[in-house]
Design a protein around this motif. Structure first.
Motif, PDB file in Angstrom:
ATOM      1  N   SER A  24       0.600  -1.243   0.069  1.00 36.92           N
ATOM      2  CA  SER A  24      -0.128   0.036  -0.086  1.00 36.92           C
ATOM      3  C   SER A  24       0.819   1.272  -0.030  1.00 36.92           C
ATOM      4  O   SER A  24       0.261   2.302  -0.404  1.00 36.92           O
ATOM      5  CB  SER A  24      -1.060  -0.022   1.169  1.00 36.92           C
ATOM      6  OG  SER A  24      -0.284   0.185   2.402  1.00 36.92           O
ATOM      7  N   HIS A  25       2.240   0.989   0.289  1.00 40.21           N
ATOM      8  CA  HIS A  25       2.843   2.387   0.385  1.00 40.21           C
ATOM      9  C   HIS A  25       3.330   2.947  -1.050  1.00 40.21           C
ATOM     10  O   HIS A  25       4.152   3.778  -1.081  1.00 40.21           O
ATOM     11  CB  HIS A  25       4.195   2.036   1.100  1.00 40.21           C
ATOM     12  CG  HIS A  25       3.991   1.949   2.708  1.00 40.21           C
ATOM     13  ND1 HIS A  25       3.526   2.650   3.694  1.00 40.21           N
ATOM     14  CD2 HIS A  25       4.253   0.463   3.364  1.00 40.21           C
ATOM     15  CE1 HIS A  25       3.511   2.098   4.640  1.00 40.21           C
ATOM     16  NE2 HIS A  25       3.934   0.767   4.701  1.00 40.21           N
ATOM     17  N   LEU A  85       3.574   2.536  13.408  1.00 40.30           N
ATOM     18  CA  LEU A  85       4.868   2.337  14.154  1.00 40.30           C
ATOM     19  C   LEU A  85       5.502   3.779  14.356  1.00 40.30           C
ATOM     20  O   LEU A  85       6.207   4.044  13.240  1.00 40.30           O
ATOM     21  CB  LEU A  85       5.640   1.338  13.091  1.00 40.30           C
ATOM     22  CG  LEU A  85       5.128   0.211  13.229  1.00 40.30           C
ATOM     23  CD1 LEU A  85       5.851  -0.923  12.256  1.00 40.30           C
ATOM     24  CD2 LEU A  85       5.110  -0.760  14.486  1.00 40.30           C
ATOM     25  N   THR A  86       5.287   4.286  15.487  1.00 40.11           N
ATOM     26  CA  THR A  86       5.652   5.814  15.372  1.00 40.11           C
ATOM     27  C   THR A  86       6.704   5.977  16.307  1.00 40.11           C
ATOM     28  O   THR A  86       7.291   4.979  17.300  1.00 40.11           O
ATOM     29  CB  THR A  86       4.382   6.697  15.970  1.00 40.11           C
ATOM     30  OG1 THR A  86       4.082   6.134  17.219  1.00 40.11           O
ATOM     31  CG2 THR A  86       3.299   6.940  15.340  1.00 40.11           C
ATOM     32  N   MET A  87       7.474   7.014  16.189  1.00 35.95           N
ATOM     33  CA  MET A  87       8.711   7.245  16.839  1.00 35.95           C
ATOM     34  C   MET A  87       9.034   8.716  16.652  1.00 35.95           C
ATOM     35  O   MET A  87       8.722   9.430  15.653  1.00 35.95           O
ATOM     36  CB  MET A  87       9.919   6.502  16.319  1.00 35.95           C
ATOM     37  CG  MET A  87      10.233   6.455  14.695  1.00 35.95           C
ATOM     38  SD  MET A  87      11.303   5.120  13.890  1.00 35.95           S
ATOM     39  CE  MET A  87      10.661   3.739  14.461  1.00 35.95           C
ATOM     40  N   PHE A 123       7.303   5.972  11.160  1.00 38.84           N
ATOM     41  CA  PHE A 123       8.922   5.844  10.642  1.00 38.84           C
ATOM     42  C   PHE A 123       8.895   5.698   9.059  1.00 38.84           C
ATOM     43  O   PHE A 123       9.819   6.477   8.457  1.00 38.84           O
ATOM     44  CB  PHE A 123       9.423   4.273  11.021  1.00 38.84           C
ATOM     45  CG  PHE A 123       9.159   3.037  10.174  1.00 38.84           C
ATOM     46  CD1 PHE A 123       9.752   2.927   9.121  1.00 38.84           C
ATOM     47  CD2 PHE A 123       7.872   2.563  10.216  1.00 38.84           C
ATOM     48  CE1 PHE A 123       9.618   1.899   8.286  1.00 38.84           C
ATOM     49  CE2 PHE A 123       7.710   1.390   9.464  1.00 38.84           C
ATOM     50  CZ  PHE A 123       8.415   1.103   8.429  1.00 38.84           C
ATOM     51  N   GLU A 124       7.947   5.417   8.444  1.00 41.84           N
ATOM     52  CA  GLU A 124       8.018   5.240   6.997  1.00 41.84           C
ATOM     53  C   GLU A 124       7.836   6.871   6.346  1.00 41.84           C
ATOM     54  O   GLU A 124       8.147   6.939   5.282  1.00 41.84           O
ATOM     55  CB  GLU A 124       6.884   4.711   6.276  1.00 41.84           C
ATOM     56  CG  GLU A 124       5.460   4.930   6.278  1.00 41.84           C
ATOM     57  CD  GLU A 124       4.725   4.652   7.639  1.00 41.84           C
ATOM     58  OE1 GLU A 124       3.470   4.607   7.625  1.00 41.84           O
ATOM     59  OE2 GLU A 124       5.573   4.277   8.585  1.00 41.84           O
ATOM     60  N   ILE A 413      13.032  -3.830  16.386  1.00 43.01           N
ATOM     61  CA  ILE A 413      12.529  -5.327  15.990  1.00 43.01           C
ATOM     62  C   ILE A 413      11.178  -5.192  15.506  1.00 43.01           C
ATOM     63  O   ILE A 413      10.910  -5.883  14.574  1.00 43.01           O
ATOM     64  CB  ILE A 413      12.115  -5.801  17.521  1.00 43.01           C
ATOM     65  CG1 ILE A 413      13.640  -6.290  18.287  1.00 43.01           C
ATOM     66  CG2 ILE A 413      11.653  -7.304  17.335  1.00 43.01           C
ATOM     67  CD1 ILE A 413      13.644  -6.737  19.701  1.00 43.01           C
ATOM     68  N   GLU A 414      10.495  -4.172  15.821  1.00 44.60           N
ATOM     69  CA  GLU A 414       9.091  -3.928  15.432  1.00 44.60           C
ATOM     70  C   GLU A 414       9.070  -3.602  13.737  1.00 44.60           C
ATOM     71  O   GLU A 414       8.429  -4.147  12.974  1.00 44.60           O
ATOM     72  CB  GLU A 414       7.966  -3.127  15.981  1.00 44.60           C
ATOM     73  CG  GLU A 414       7.593  -3.433  17.346  1.00 44.60           C
ATOM     74  CD  GLU A 414       8.879  -3.356  18.495  1.00 44.60           C
ATOM     75  OE1 GLU A 414       8.383  -3.197  19.799  1.00 44.60           O
ATOM     76  OE2 GLU A 414      10.025  -2.907  18.345  1.00 44.60           O
ATOM     77  N   VAL A 415      10.078  -2.861  13.470  1.00 40.46           N
ATOM     78  CA  VAL A 415      10.091  -2.168  12.158  1.00 40.46           C
ATOM     79  C   VAL A 415      10.582  -3.127  11.010  1.00 40.46           C
ATOM     80  O   VAL A 415      10.021  -3.432  10.090  1.00 40.46           O
ATOM     81  CB  VAL A 415      11.106  -0.755  12.113  1.00 40.46           C
ATOM     82  CG1 VAL A 415      11.230  -0.407  10.700  1.00 40.46           C
ATOM     83  CG2 VAL A 415      10.371   0.401  13.055  1.00 40.46           C
TER      84      VAL A 415
END
Length: 470
Positions: A24-25, A85-87, A123-124, A413-415
């Protein structure tokens, strides 16, 4: 409940694929917005008389336009679904916002080096800003569509591989990891390219406060004065006031000393004891206004020259910190002070940060942050790049971004689990970057039409410099 085991965290990353498929990106979404209106919105609160120079610098090419329009891409990204997946993200991680600089130990490292838009976000978004910039730059250089796609694949697969490595690291390993010249050269460059970069490093090693002193200032008996070089560096005087009357009064004549004293007290409170002690050895000599970059034009930026008892200089930059375009378009935590946001974000994302980073409030309630002006800085000049060097640089940018995200978030790890081991995510971003570069070119045409028709006023450096000679 927070996942604690590695298996649970990997599961969280894979679960993000359910609402945000990797394929979808590819989409840029339906962009029904007026770029001129968003640009005008981004000018609110800037020095009005400098906005035409901002437009003049953006008008040079689609690439310089892209550099000055972080607000457009942030707006556009907010219209499509994200991974969740935020940061802390850089927010403006285009390829010109990476570079070399000296650590406090005087070692040259490569890292992100602009944090005006830093905020919490997916992150993306950082990767989409980077990959779009690679395609816009490739087109600017006249490279083929295939070469541009290859750049994106190189950057994103490097990010994927590095984030997978960082997912295996302990917290301290991540914190201490630095991308030095030697490490970078081994992996990102061919032997002949290493020689090119080494020459650049040798030049950077000479970009010190001391080497800047003779170029930028002159000694008038008992103190140093920074030379005017309008429209880039200049003293604020009544005749060429760019500001409102109230603001001009704060900056001009002897008033700047009072203004700086107030800010300096705030700034010192944000520093550790040893840094305060170090700064106590310097005496302020002069302050000038600086017009920097492309996207930053119109924000308030000053350069302060101080010297120690041996007449050795320290140049500090005091730069206005405005609300992040990421925070405006993504629900980020509330911000108390924009300067603190920039400084704390930089410290989290960089492997090693400037020892003089700090923040303070300035005239008319504006937020500012402090940093060194020049300290062995090395930046890319894409005009001198060829396809081969740009590919090595894309690889380096992917690595740097993975390291920054892993350190700042603790979510490698999650990313890594979300991206997986294949090329699906990279291929989607290659599609996105090509489509978004088309959008940038379309927006640039709208922008240039507005400049030509007089809807927007664009002025060159020469036009602005002439105003100072009147």
């Amino acid at each position: 409940m927070k996942a604690s085991t590695i298996a649970e965290r990997e599961a969280l990353g894979r679960a993000a694929r359910e609402h945000s498929k990797r394929s979808s990106h590819r989409t840029v979404g339906e962009l029904k917005r007026n770029p001129i209106e968003l640009l005008k919105q981004s000018n609110e609160g800037r020095v009005e008389n400098l906005v035409p120079l901002r437009y003049g610098r953006m008008a040079v090419s689609p690439f310089t336009f892209f550099r000055g329009t972080a607000i457009l891409q942030a707006n556009d990204l907010s219209q499509i679904s994200d991974t969740g997946l935020t940061m802390p993200i850089c927010g403006d991680g285009h390829l010109m916002n990476f570079g070399g600089f000296a650590t406090p130990e005087r070692q040259l490292v490569f890292d992100l080096n602009d944090f005006d838009e830093v905020a919490v976000g997916p992150f993306e978004w950082d990767l989409k800003r980077l990959t779009a910039s690679l395609v816009v730059a490739a087109r600017h250089m006249g490279l083929s569509r295939g070469a541009a796609e290859n750049l994106v694949m190189t950057a994103v697969t490097e990010y994927r591989d590095r984030i997978a490595q960082y997912a295996q690291c302990g917290a301290l390993e991540l914190w201490y990891d630095r991308i030095t010249f030697d490490r970078m050269a081994e992996t990102a460059l061919t032997p002949e390219r290493r020689r090119t970069v080494r020459r650049g490093m040798e030049k950077a090693a000479n970009r010190t406060h001391e080497s800047s002193l003779e170029k930028m200032a002159e000694h008038n008996g008992d103190h140093w004065t920074i030379r005017d070089a309008p429209p880039v560096l200049f003293h604020v005087l009544g005749a060429n006031a760019l500001f409102t009357t109230e603001e001009t009064e704060a900056y001009k004549g002897a008033n700047w000393r009072k203004m700086l004293e107030r800010m300096w007290g705030d700034y010192l409170k944000t520093m550790s004891h040893d840094r305060r002690e170090l700064l106590s050895h310097f005496t302020v000599q002069d302050i000038v206004f600086k017009v920097a970059g492309v996207g930053s034009v119109g924000t308030r930026c000053m350069v302060v020259l101080s010297v120690d008892h041996m007449d050795k200089p320290l140049f500090l930059q005091i730069k206005e910190a405005r609300p992040s375009v990421i925070a405006q378009h993504y629900k980020s935590p509330a911000i108390k002070h924009e300067g603190e946001r920039v400084v704390q974000g930089q410290r989290m994302l960089q492997a090693a940060s400037d020892i003089f980073l700090g923040w303070a409030s300035g005239p008319m309630g504006r937020d500012f942050y402090f940093r060194q002006l020049r300290d062995m800085k090395l930046s890319a000049n894409i005009e001198l790049f060829d396809a081969d060097l740009l590919e090595g640089y894309a690889r380096l940018c992917g690595w740097i971004m993975a390291r920054a995200h892993a350190k700042a978030s603790g979510k490698a790890i999650e990313v890594s689990s979300y991206i997986g081991r294949g090329d699906q995510f990279a291929e989607a971003l290659a599609g996105y970057a090509a489509s978004y570069a088309d959008q940038v070119e379309s927006d640039y045409e709208v922008f240039m039409k507005a400049c030509r028709s007089g809807v927007l006023q664009a002025r060159t450096e020469e036009d602005m410099a002439a105003d100072f000679r009147v």
